[in-house]
Design a protein around this motif. Structure first.
Motif, mmCIF file in Angstrom:
data_model
loop_
_atom_site.group_PDB
_atom_site.id
_atom_site.type_symbol
_atom_site.label_atom_id
_atom_site.label_comp_id
_atom_site.label_asym_id
_atom_site.label_seq_id
_atom_site.Cartn_x
_atom_site.Cartn_y
_atom_site.Cartn_z
ATOM 1 N N ASP A 194 -14.939 -8.369 3.758
ATOM 2 C CA ASP A 194 -14.179 -9.091 2.564
ATOM 3 C C ASP A 194 -12.816 -8.706 2.541
ATOM 4 O O ASP A 194 -12.417 -7.515 2.243
ATOM 5 C CB ASP A 194 -14.825 -9.036 1.480
ATOM 6 N N LEU A 195 -11.771 -9.652 2.880
ATOM 7 C CA LEU A 195 -10.305 -9.092 2.999
ATOM 8 C C LEU A 195 -9.793 -8.721 1.629
ATOM 9 O O LEU A 195 -9.320 -7.619 1.793
ATOM 10 C CB LEU A 195 -9.466 -10.098 3.513
ATOM 11 N N ASP A 196 -9.961 -9.227 0.746
ATOM 12 C CA ASP A 196 -9.696 -8.850 -0.615
ATOM 13 C C ASP A 196 -9.945 -7.482 -0.989
ATOM 14 O O ASP A 196 -9.156 -6.570 -1.529
ATOM 15 C CB ASP A 196 -9.695 -9.856 -1.597
ATOM 16 N N ARG A 197 -11.315 -7.419 -0.956
ATOM 17 C CA ARG A 197 -11.950 -5.972 -1.251
ATOM 18 C C ARG A 197 -11.689 -4.854 -0.452
ATOM 19 O O ARG A 197 -11.047 -3.807 -0.822
ATOM 20 C CB ARG A 197 -13.443 -6.093 -1.272
ATOM 21 N N GLY A 198 -11.503 -5.247 0.873
ATOM 22 C CA GLY A 198 -10.718 -4.197 1.911
ATOM 23 C C GLY A 198 -9.263 -3.970 1.654
ATOM 24 O O GLY A 198 -9.113 -2.772 1.680
ATOM 25 N N THR A 199 -8.694 -5.006 1.336
ATOM 26 C CA THR A 199 -7.435 -4.591 1.078
ATOM 27 C C THR A 199 -7.145 -3.846 -0.120
ATOM 28 O O THR A 199 -6.527 -2.827 -0.392
ATOM 29 C CB THR A 199 -6.595 -5.835 0.740
ATOM 30 N N ARG A 200 -8.003 -3.983 -1.350
ATOM 31 C CA ARG A 200 -7.823 -3.091 -2.479
ATOM 32 C C ARG A 200 -8.478 -1.600 -2.099
ATOM 33 O O ARG A 200 -7.790 -0.909 -2.632
ATOM 34 C CB ARG A 200 -8.812 -3.722 -3.319
ATOM 35 N N PHE A 201 -9.571 -1.757 -1.453
ATOM 36 C CA PHE A 201 -10.196 -0.375 -0.932
ATOM 37 C C PHE A 201 -9.084 0.626 -0.284
ATOM 38 O O PHE A 201 -8.767 1.520 -0.521
ATOM 39 C CB PHE A 201 -11.269 -0.525 -0.081
ATOM 40 N N TYR A 202 -8.355 0.180 0.720
ATOM 41 C CA TYR A 202 -7.689 0.842 1.680
ATOM 42 C C TYR A 202 -6.248 1.237 0.925
ATOM 43 O O TYR A 202 -5.862 2.316 0.981
ATOM 44 C CB TYR A 202 -7.265 0.232 3.013
ATOM 45 N N CYS A 203 -5.661 0.371 0.021
ATOM 46 C CA CYS A 203 -4.659 0.427 -0.730
ATOM 47 C C CYS A 203 -4.890 1.439 -1.683
ATOM 48 O O CYS A 203 -4.115 2.508 -1.949
ATOM 49 C CB CYS A 203 -4.247 -0.582 -1.575
ATOM 50 N N ASP A 204 -6.022 1.360 -2.335
ATOM 51 C CA ASP A 204 -6.411 2.682 -3.715
ATOM 52 C C ASP A 204 -6.922 3.761 -2.959
ATOM 53 O O ASP A 204 -6.432 4.872 -3.465
ATOM 54 C CB ASP A 204 -7.514 1.880 -4.521
ATOM 55 N N ALA A 205 -7.496 3.833 -1.991
ATOM 56 C CA ALA A 205 -8.085 5.013 -1.478
ATOM 57 C C ALA A 205 -7.213 5.839 -0.429
ATOM 58 O O ALA A 205 -6.808 7.013 -0.441
ATOM 59 C CB ALA A 205 -9.327 4.803 -0.458
ATOM 60 N N LEU A 206 -6.006 5.109 0.142
ATOM 61 C CA LEU A 206 -5.269 5.790 1.218
ATOM 62 C C LEU A 206 -3.974 5.719 0.536
ATOM 63 O O LEU A 206 -2.801 6.343 1.327
ATOM 64 C CB LEU A 206 -5.437 5.240 2.443
ATOM 65 N N LEU B 214 -2.022 3.079 0.729
ATOM 66 C CA LEU B 214 -1.298 1.872 1.565
ATOM 67 C C LEU B 214 -1.054 0.875 0.610
ATOM 68 O O LEU B 214 -1.365 0.767 -0.386
ATOM 69 C CB LEU B 214 -2.219 1.741 2.699
ATOM 70 N N ARG B 215 -0.008 0.165 1.102
ATOM 71 C CA ARG B 215 0.519 -1.057 0.551
ATOM 72 C C ARG B 215 0.301 -2.161 1.447
ATOM 73 O O ARG B 215 0.414 -1.911 2.716
ATOM 74 C CB ARG B 215 1.586 -1.064 -0.081
ATOM 75 N N VAL B 216 0.483 -3.605 0.957
ATOM 76 C CA VAL B 216 0.551 -4.669 1.758
ATOM 77 C C VAL B 216 1.934 -4.966 2.435
ATOM 78 O O VAL B 216 2.958 -4.843 1.585
ATOM 79 C CB VAL B 216 0.176 -5.979 0.956
ATOM 80 N N GLY B 217 1.906 -4.898 3.757
ATOM 81 C CA GLY B 217 3.353 -5.248 4.535
ATOM 82 C C GLY B 217 3.347 -6.804 4.563
ATOM 83 O O GLY B 217 4.562 -7.141 3.983
ATOM 84 N N ARG B 218 2.595 -7.215 5.280
ATOM 85 C CA ARG B 218 2.677 -8.872 5.559
ATOM 86 C C ARG B 218 1.030 -9.279 5.359
ATOM 87 O O ARG B 218 0.307 -8.583 5.638
ATOM 88 C CB ARG B 218 3.447 -9.166 6.908
ATOM 89 N N ARG B 219 1.116 -10.546 5.033
ATOM 90 C CA ARG B 219 -0.158 -11.239 5.016
ATOM 91 C C ARG B 219 0.255 -12.350 6.081
ATOM 92 O O ARG B 219 1.091 -13.023 6.058
ATOM 93 C CB ARG B 219 -0.062 -12.033 3.521
ATOM 94 N N PHE B 220 -0.779 -12.398 6.815
ATOM 95 C CA PHE B 220 -0.795 -13.559 7.746
ATOM 96 C C PHE B 220 -2.099 -14.540 7.551
ATOM 97 O O PHE B 220 -2.569 -14.190 6.851
ATOM 98 C CB PHE B 220 -1.122 -12.849 9.222
ATOM 99 N N ASP B 221 -2.069 -15.726 8.688
ATOM 100 C CA ASP B 221 -3.243 -16.500 8.504
ATOM 101 C C ASP B 221 -4.480 -15.813 8.611
ATOM 102 O O ASP B 221 -5.020 -16.031 9.827
ATOM 103 C CB ASP B 221 -2.773 -17.725 9.082
ATOM 104 N N GLY B 222 -4.897 -15.384 7.614
ATOM 105 C CA GLY B 222 -6.538 -14.863 7.922
ATOM 106 C C GLY B 222 -6.628 -13.448 7.996
ATOM 107 O O GLY B 222 -7.606 -12.533 8.238
ATOM 108 N N TRP B 223 -5.675 -12.569 7.972
ATOM 109 C CA TRP B 223 -5.559 -11.144 8.253
ATOM 110 C C TRP B 223 -4.285 -10.383 7.390
ATOM 111 O O TRP B 223 -3.427 -11.084 7.070
ATOM 112 C CB TRP B 223 -5.721 -10.631 9.597
ATOM 113 N N VAL B 224 -4.199 -9.211 7.351
ATOM 114 C CA VAL B 224 -3.322 -8.358 6.464
ATOM 115 C C VAL B 224 -2.846 -7.255 7.186
ATOM 116 O O VAL B 224 -3.520 -6.526 7.742
ATOM 117 C CB VAL B 224 -3.906 -8.150 5.007
ATOM 118 N N GLU B 225 -1.604 -6.950 6.874
ATOM 119 C CA GLU B 225 -1.201 -5.741 7.560
ATOM 120 C C GLU B 225 -0.934 -4.872 6.480
ATOM 121 O O GLU B 225 -0.179 -5.288 5.432
ATOM 122 C CB GLU B 225 0.512 -5.916 8.127
ATOM 123 N N LEU B 226 -1.347 -3.387 6.458
ATOM 124 C CA LEU B 226 -1.166 -2.451 5.580
ATOM 125 C C LEU B 226 -0.074 -1.533 6.085
ATOM 126 O O LEU B 226 -0.109 -1.049 7.390
ATOM 127 C CB LEU B 226 -2.311 -1.929 5.221
#
Length: 66
Positions: free
Chosen positions: A11-23, A25-37
């Motif tokens: 799950d992209l949203d859950r994964g983003t929250r997890f890696y941002c909160d745990a490590l 990290l922050r969102v750099g760019r959002r692409f069509d279907g994937w995220v750069e942290l």
């Protein structure tokens, strides 16, 4: 040497929250279907993949070569 990290997440949203909160990290760019942290020494790309998805042939070849 330049590296980047690809992480498959169910799950992209859950994964983003997890890696941002745990490590921290922050969102750099959002692409069509994937995220750069960003915020680590290497960019981290979260790629949505269903749980249980088979490993790619490229990965299998690389692992068998070691």
């Amino acid at each position: 040497m330049n590296l980047l990290v690809n992480i498959d997440v169910e799950d992209l949203d859950r994964g983003t929250r997890f890696y941002c909160d745990a490590l921290g990290l922050r969102v750099g760019r959002r692409f069509d279907g994937w995220v750069e942290l960003v915020g680590a020494d290497a960019p981290v790309y979260l790629v949505p993949k269903p749980s249980g998805t088979a490993v790619s042939d490229c990965t299998l070849k690389r692992l068998s070569a070691t």
